[in-house]
Design an enzyme around this catalytic site. Structure first.
Site, PDB file in Angstrom:
ATOM      1  N   HIS A   1       0.838  -1.227   0.000  1.00  0.00           N
ATOM      2  CA  HIS A   1       0.000   0.000   0.000  1.00  0.00           C
ATOM      3  C   HIS A   1       0.869   1.273   0.000  1.00  0.00           C
ATOM      4  CE1 HIS A   1      -3.238  -2.780   1.267  1.00  0.00           C
ATOM      5  NE2 HIS A   1      -2.309  -3.280   2.071  1.00  0.00           N
TER       6      HIS A   1
ATOM      7  N   LYS B   1      15.302  22.498 -10.725  1.00  0.00           N
ATOM      8  CA  LYS B   1      14.674  21.224 -11.054  1.00  0.00           C
ATOM      9  C   LYS B   1      15.552  20.276 -11.853  1.00  0.00           C
ATOM     10  CE  LYS B   1      10.382  20.777 -11.167  1.00  0.00           C
ATOM     11  NZ  LYS B   1       9.461  19.873 -10.555  1.00  0.00           N
TER      12      LYS B   1
ATOM     13  N   SER C   1      14.010  22.246 -16.016  1.00  0.00           N
ATOM     14  CA  SER C   1      12.803  23.034 -16.217  1.00  0.00           C
ATOM     15  C   SER C   1      13.196  24.354 -16.859  1.00  0.00           C
ATOM     16  CB  SER C   1      12.126  23.286 -14.868  1.00  0.00           C
ATOM     17  OG  SER C   1      11.316  24.439 -14.938  1.00  0.00           O
TER      18      SER C   1
END
Ligand code: ARG
Length: 458
Positions: free
Chosen positions: A155, A282, A276
């Site tokens: 999960h 980024k 980016s």
């Protein structure tokens, strides 16, 4: 020039011609088309249907055409309807009347069925060898990381400690199954349709087994209608490609998560990352995202071909021409993604300390604490409850299980003794799991030895 002008009194409408033509994409298998034609005329001559002289002229002509296309001297233009017409027209213009005999005892229906099978066989081999390269890379990572601890998840919640080798080993199994699927498809499809004619065989005494042998097939297909109408092997291959892509996509999803600022389990190399245009800080996992994204495109090809085939009466219908572009695209996409993926993981850095730390903080050893109590006579259900209380206590104090003092342990259950710390150390937790397929070092070493044997023989 058309192969079928005789019965017609009018030119085809230009738009209709363009719509019908397949040369813009079936040029991709010119080599296979020529290879099939060479086998066909070799058989025709062996059966006395062509003379040896005609056969030799045709083969020389076809080899010349292949070489000229290879060398860029002969360009496959859009003037012809398909690659079959193109080759035949050029052959006849090069060698004269003998060229007109090439199509004896053959239809484009069995010809295209053959070409596509020859092409697909090679694609299967390429896909298989790319998957093997990926497995070799996974094997290296596994070998180097049998004691790199990390959390295993269910999960997407930390569950129990495992090793990086174990996690990679899960993907090793998946890609191994993918290879075996490809192998099965190859075996099942490896029968030669040539000689089936348009749908009902031919009146010439063709030796279909001989043609099949010349082209390295296991034998000839056994029903001429099925031979020209069968696209099952493409559907199977698109399904196998879809499964490969699904596996790559799951793997990419994990890498994207692991590479995130929050996890930092791995760092994708600069050579497989992008930036980016606005945010200077980024470094994005675009390659992994794009592989995940392209998975939809390959599934689409599978759905598309299944849908195309579902309403087609026997035998050949033009709908089947639609099998090509989408299959080519799916094969190219899958091959490209495997290649990129292999490069990306082989250059990726695994932050072992971060992984190990994450395994320590997140109660991945809670099951082992319960097992400790069970080994000291506490029934498992009670043990589960006691450790639940320990976890609650730790969450409240913002500490991990191994940071609790023995006094604190004893306040919740006096069964605990000093040896609890060893029992719940991540190393012990992993090392005790040594059943077949488990993450313990001994169990992993056995799997790695097994994998090496597999890679040697397959
Ligand atoms: N371009 C066709 C295809 O890909 C070749 C077979 C043509 N046969 C025909 N009867 N028109 O299916």
């Amino acid at each position: 020039m058309k192969l079928w002008g005789g019965r017609f009194t009018k030119q085809t409408d230009q738009l209709a011609h363009n719509f019908n033509a397949s040369i813009s994409f079936d040029r991709k298998f010119y080599k296979e088309d020529i290879e099939g034609s060479i086998a066909h005329v070799t058989m025709l001559a062996a059966q006395g249907i062509l003379t040896d002289n005609e056969k030799n002229q045709i083969i020389d002509g076809l080899n010349g055409i292949r070489k000229d296309i290879d060398d860029g001297k002969l360009i496959i233009d859009d003037e012809h309807e398909d690659i079959h017409s193109f080759v035949e027209a050029h052959l006849t213009s090069r060698i004269g009347d003998a060229g007109k005999k090439l199509h004896t005892g053959r239809s484009r229906n069995d010809q295209v069925a053959l070409d596509m099978k020859l092409f697909t066989r090679n694609e299967i081999k390429e896909l298989d060898s790319l998957l093997k390269e990926l497995l070799v890379e996974l094997d290296v990572i596994m070998e180097n990381n049998t004691d790199t601890f990390m959390p295993g998840f269910t999960h997407l919640q930390k569950a129990q400690p495992i090793t990086l080798a174990h996690h990679m080993g899960a993907y090793f199994e998946m890609f191994k199954r993918d290879r075996s699927r490809l192998h099965d498809i190859y075996e099942r499809m490896n029968y030669c349709p040539l000689g089936s004619g348009a749908l009902a065989g031919t009146t010439y005494p063709l030796d279909r087994e001989y043609t099949a042998k010349l082209l390295n097939f296991k034998g000839a297909t056994l029903n001429s209608m099925d031979s020209v109408a069968d696209r099952d092997y493409l559907i199977e291959l698109l399904s196998a490609c879809s499964t490969i892509m699904m596996h790559l996509s799951r793997f990419c999803e994990e890498i994207i998560i692991w590479n995130s600022n929050e996890y930092r389990f791995v760092e994708i190399d600069d050579s497989y990352s992008t930036g980016s245009s606005i945010m200077p800080q980024k470094k994005n996992p675009d390659i992994a995202e794009l592989i995940r994204g392209k998975t939809g495109r390959v599934y689409g090809a599978l759905m598309s071909l299944l849908t195309t085939m579902k309403g087609i009466p026997l035998a050949y219908n033009k709908d089947m021409q639609e099998d090509k572009e989408l299959s080519f695209d799916a094969m190219d996409t899958t091959k490209g993604c495997i290649k990129l993926f292999t490069g990306m993981i082989s250059s990726m850095t695994f932050n072992k300390a971060v992984m190990e730390n994450s395994a320590k903080n997140g109660f991945t050893n809670a099951t082992d604490a319960a097992d400790y109590l069970v080994n000291h006579g506490v029934p498992f259900r009670d043990a589960h409850g006691i450790v639940g209380q320990l976890v609650l206590y730790c969450i409240d104090k913002n500490i991990s299980l191994d940071e609790m003092s023995l006094d604190e342990y004893k306040k919740i259950s006096d069964v605990f003794e000093e040896d609890i710390y060893d029992a719940i150390s991540i190393k012990t937790c992993v090392e005790k799991r040594n059943t077949i397929g488990a993450p313990g070092v001994e169990a992993m070493k056995a799997v790695i030895a097994n994998n090496k044997e597999y890679l040697k023989n397959n």
